[in-house]
Design a protein around this motif. Structure first.
Motif, PDB file in Angstrom:
ATOM      1  N   SER A  24      -3.042  -3.506   8.103  1.00 11.02           N
ATOM      2  CA  SER A  24      -4.263  -2.842   7.643  1.00 11.02           C
ATOM      3  C   SER A  24      -4.560  -1.670   8.571  1.00 11.02           C
ATOM      4  CB  SER A  24      -5.446  -3.810   7.616  1.00 11.02           C
ATOM      5  OG  SER A  24      -5.757  -4.257   8.916  1.00 11.02           O
ATOM      6  N   ILE A  25      -5.321  -0.709   8.045  1.00  5.46           N
ATOM      7  CA  ILE A  25      -5.638   0.524   8.766  1.00  5.46           C
ATOM      8  C   ILE A  25      -7.145   0.693   8.772  1.00  5.46           C
ATOM      9  CG2 ILE A  25      -5.283   3.024   8.841  1.00  5.46           C
ATOM     10  CD1 ILE A  25      -2.861   2.428   6.885  1.00  5.46           C
ATOM     11  N   VAL A  34      -2.708  -2.571   3.775  1.00  5.26           N
ATOM     12  CA  VAL A  34      -1.406  -1.984   3.452  1.00  5.26           C
ATOM     13  C   VAL A  34      -0.747  -2.897   2.428  1.00  5.26           C
ATOM     14  CG1 VAL A  34       0.876  -1.424   4.352  1.00  5.26           C
ATOM     15  CG2 VAL A  34      -1.152  -0.877   5.695  1.00  5.26           C
ATOM     16  N   ILE A  35      -0.432  -2.344   1.255  1.00  4.46           N
ATOM     17  CA  ILE A  35       0.181  -3.119   0.179  1.00  4.46           C
ATOM     18  C   ILE A  35       1.694  -3.173   0.335  1.00  4.46           C
ATOM     19  CG2 ILE A  35       0.566  -3.193  -2.312  1.00  4.46           C
ATOM     20  CD1 ILE A  35      -2.191  -1.927  -2.628  1.00  4.46           C
ATOM     21  N   GLU A  36       2.283  -2.037   0.696  1.00  4.49           N
ATOM     22  CA  GLU A  36       3.743  -1.954   0.757  1.00  4.49           C
ATOM     23  C   GLU A  36       4.161  -0.935   1.816  1.00  4.49           C
ATOM     24  OE1 GLU A  36       7.372  -0.899  -2.311  1.00  4.49           O
ATOM     25  OE2 GLU A  36       5.394  -0.067  -2.684  1.00  4.49           O
ATOM     26  N   ILE A  37       5.265  -1.217   2.480  1.00  2.00           N
ATOM     27  CA  ILE A  37       5.870  -0.252   3.393  1.00  2.00           C
ATOM     28  C   ILE A  37       7.061   0.336   2.665  1.00  2.00           C
ATOM     29  CG2 ILE A  37       7.016   0.082   5.602  1.00  2.00           C
ATOM     30  CD1 ILE A  37       5.367  -2.288   6.626  1.00  2.00           C
ATOM     31  N   ALA A  38       6.955   1.619   2.297  1.00  2.00           N
ATOM     32  CA  ALA A  38       7.989   2.253   1.495  1.00  2.00           C
ATOM     33  C   ALA A  38       9.193   2.677   2.329  1.00  2.00           C
ATOM     34  CB  ALA A  38       7.414   3.471   0.773  1.00  2.00           C
ATOM     35  N   GLN A  39       8.956   3.139   3.549  1.00  2.00           N
ATOM     36  CA  GLN A  39      10.051   3.657   4.362  1.00  2.00           C
ATOM     37  C   GLN A  39       9.682   3.551   5.839  1.00  2.00           C
ATOM     38  OE1 GLN A  39      10.814   7.780   3.605  1.00  2.00           O
ATOM     39  NE2 GLN A  39      12.678   7.808   4.804  1.00  2.00           N
ATOM     40  N   VAL A  40      10.682   3.286   6.666  1.00  2.00           N
ATOM     41  CA  VAL A  40      10.513   3.277   8.117  1.00  2.00           C
ATOM     42  C   VAL A  40      11.549   4.218   8.709  1.00  2.00           C
ATOM     43  CG1 VAL A  40      10.548   1.897  10.221  1.00  2.00           C
ATOM     44  CG2 VAL A  40       9.730   0.883   8.086  1.00  2.00           C
ATOM     45  N   ARG A  41      11.089   5.147   9.534  1.00  2.00           N
ATOM     46  CA  ARG A  41      11.990   6.088  10.192  1.00  2.00           C
ATOM     47  C   ARG A  41      11.873   5.856  11.693  1.00  2.00           C
ATOM     48  NH1 ARG A  41      11.570  12.633   9.981  1.00  2.00           N
ATOM     49  NH2 ARG A  41      13.175  13.016  11.500  1.00  2.00           N
ATOM     50  N   ASP A  42      12.975   5.528  12.308  1.00  2.00           N
ATOM     51  CA  ASP A  42      13.001   5.178  13.717  1.00  2.00           C
ATOM     52  C   ASP A  42      13.486   6.370  14.531  1.00  2.00           C
ATOM     53  OD1 ASP A  42      12.920   3.790  16.050  1.00  2.00           O
ATOM     54  OD2 ASP A  42      14.497   2.373  15.528  1.00  2.00           O
ATOM     55  N   GLU A  43      12.626   6.904  15.384  1.00  2.00           N
ATOM     56  CA  GLU A  43      12.994   8.027  16.245  1.00  2.00           C
ATOM     57  C   GLU A  43      12.992   7.590  17.704  1.00  2.00           C
ATOM     58  OE1 GLU A  43      10.286  11.195  15.422  1.00  2.00           O
ATOM     59  OE2 GLU A  43      11.202  11.649  13.487  1.00  2.00           O
ATOM     60  N   LEU A  44      13.423   6.371  17.969  1.00  2.00           N
ATOM     61  CA  LEU A  44      13.412   5.857  19.333  1.00  2.00           C
ATOM     62  C   LEU A  44      14.615   6.330  20.148  1.00  2.00           C
ATOM     63  CD1 LEU A  44      12.160   2.228  18.673  1.00  2.00           C
ATOM     64  CD2 LEU A  44      10.847   4.235  19.338  1.00  2.00           C
ATOM     65  N   ASP A  58       5.981   5.087   6.145  1.00  2.00           N
ATOM     66  CA  ASP A  58       5.362   5.542   4.899  1.00  2.00           C
ATOM     67  C   ASP A  58       4.848   4.292   4.214  1.00  2.00           C
ATOM     68  OD1 ASP A  58       6.000   8.151   5.408  1.00  2.00           O
ATOM     69  OD2 ASP A  58       7.719   8.217   4.074  1.00  2.00           O
ATOM     70  N   VAL A  59       3.515   4.180   4.077  1.00  2.00           N
ATOM     71  CA  VAL A  59       2.904   2.973   3.532  1.00  2.00           C
ATOM     72  C   VAL A  59       2.091   3.303   2.291  1.00  2.00           C
ATOM     73  CG1 VAL A  59       2.801   1.862   5.798  1.00  2.00           C
ATOM     74  CG2 VAL A  59       0.842   3.145   4.994  1.00  2.00           C
ATOM     75  N   ARG A  60       1.884   2.270   1.469  1.00  2.00           N
ATOM     76  CA  ARG A  60       1.070   2.416   0.264  1.00  2.00           C
ATOM     77  C   ARG A  60      -0.159   1.533   0.404  1.00  2.00           C
ATOM     78  NH1 ARG A  60       0.945   0.282  -5.091  1.00  2.00           N
ATOM     79  NH2 ARG A  60       2.516  -1.232  -4.534  1.00  2.00           N
ATOM     80  N   THR A  61      -1.322   2.117   0.131  1.00  2.00           N
ATOM     81  CA  THR A  61      -2.587   1.390   0.130  1.00  2.00           C
ATOM     82  C   THR A  61      -3.108   1.377  -1.305  1.00  2.00           C
ATOM     83  OG1 THR A  61      -3.923   3.361   0.559  1.00  2.00           O
ATOM     84  CG2 THR A  61      -3.058   2.197   2.493  1.00  2.00           C
ATOM     85  N   PRO A  62      -4.201   0.667  -1.579  1.00  2.00           N
ATOM     86  CA  PRO A  62      -4.710   0.661  -2.964  1.00  2.00           C
ATOM     87  C   PRO A  62      -5.070   2.051  -3.496  1.00  2.00           C
ATOM     88  CG  PRO A  62      -5.711  -1.108  -1.719  1.00  2.00           C
ATOM     89  CD  PRO A  62      -4.933  -0.290  -0.742  1.00  2.00           C
ATOM     90  N   ASP A  63      -5.450   2.986  -2.617  1.00  2.00           N
ATOM     91  CA  ASP A  63      -5.912   4.288  -3.083  1.00  2.00           C
ATOM     92  C   ASP A  63      -4.969   5.449  -2.807  1.00  2.00           C
ATOM     93  OD1 ASP A  63      -8.284   3.101  -3.951  1.00  2.00           O
ATOM     94  OD2 ASP A  63      -9.213   3.363  -1.983  1.00  2.00           O
TER      95      ASP A  63
END
Length: 85
Positions: A24-25, A34-44, A58-63
């Motif tokens: 949640s944010i 947070v409903i779904e995590i669409a993508q994770v980009r790792d720059e470590l 990149d996350v998806r919320t209800p709105d």
């Protein structure tokens, strides 16, 4: 539509205990799940020296769809982009 870059704004993010993924944010006194995590980009491994290592979600919320960045060196979450639904 695409995610539009915005001025990076610090936000509070609650993460999962075992996997460290956003759950949640909190933005402007409002908690958004947070409903779904669409993508994770790792720059470590490869990152600009001035910014330090980070991980982008990149996350998806209800709105909306949001782009969150976790800066590991500073231990903070930033909202870097959004797309209204």
């Amino acid at each position: 539509m695409a995610i539009v870059r915005v001025t990076p704004t610090q936000v509070d993010v609650n993460c999962g205990l075992f996997d460290g993924r956003p759950r949640s944010i909190r933005m402007a006194h409002e908690v958004v799940p947070v409903i779904e995590i669409a993508q994770v980009r790792d720059e470590l491994a490869a990152y600009p020296v001035s910014q330090g290592p980070r991980r982008i979600f990149d996350v998806r919320t209800p709105d909306a769809r949001l782009r969150l960045a976790y800066e590991k060196r500073r231990r903070r979450w930033l909202l870097e982009g959004l797309e209204a639904a």
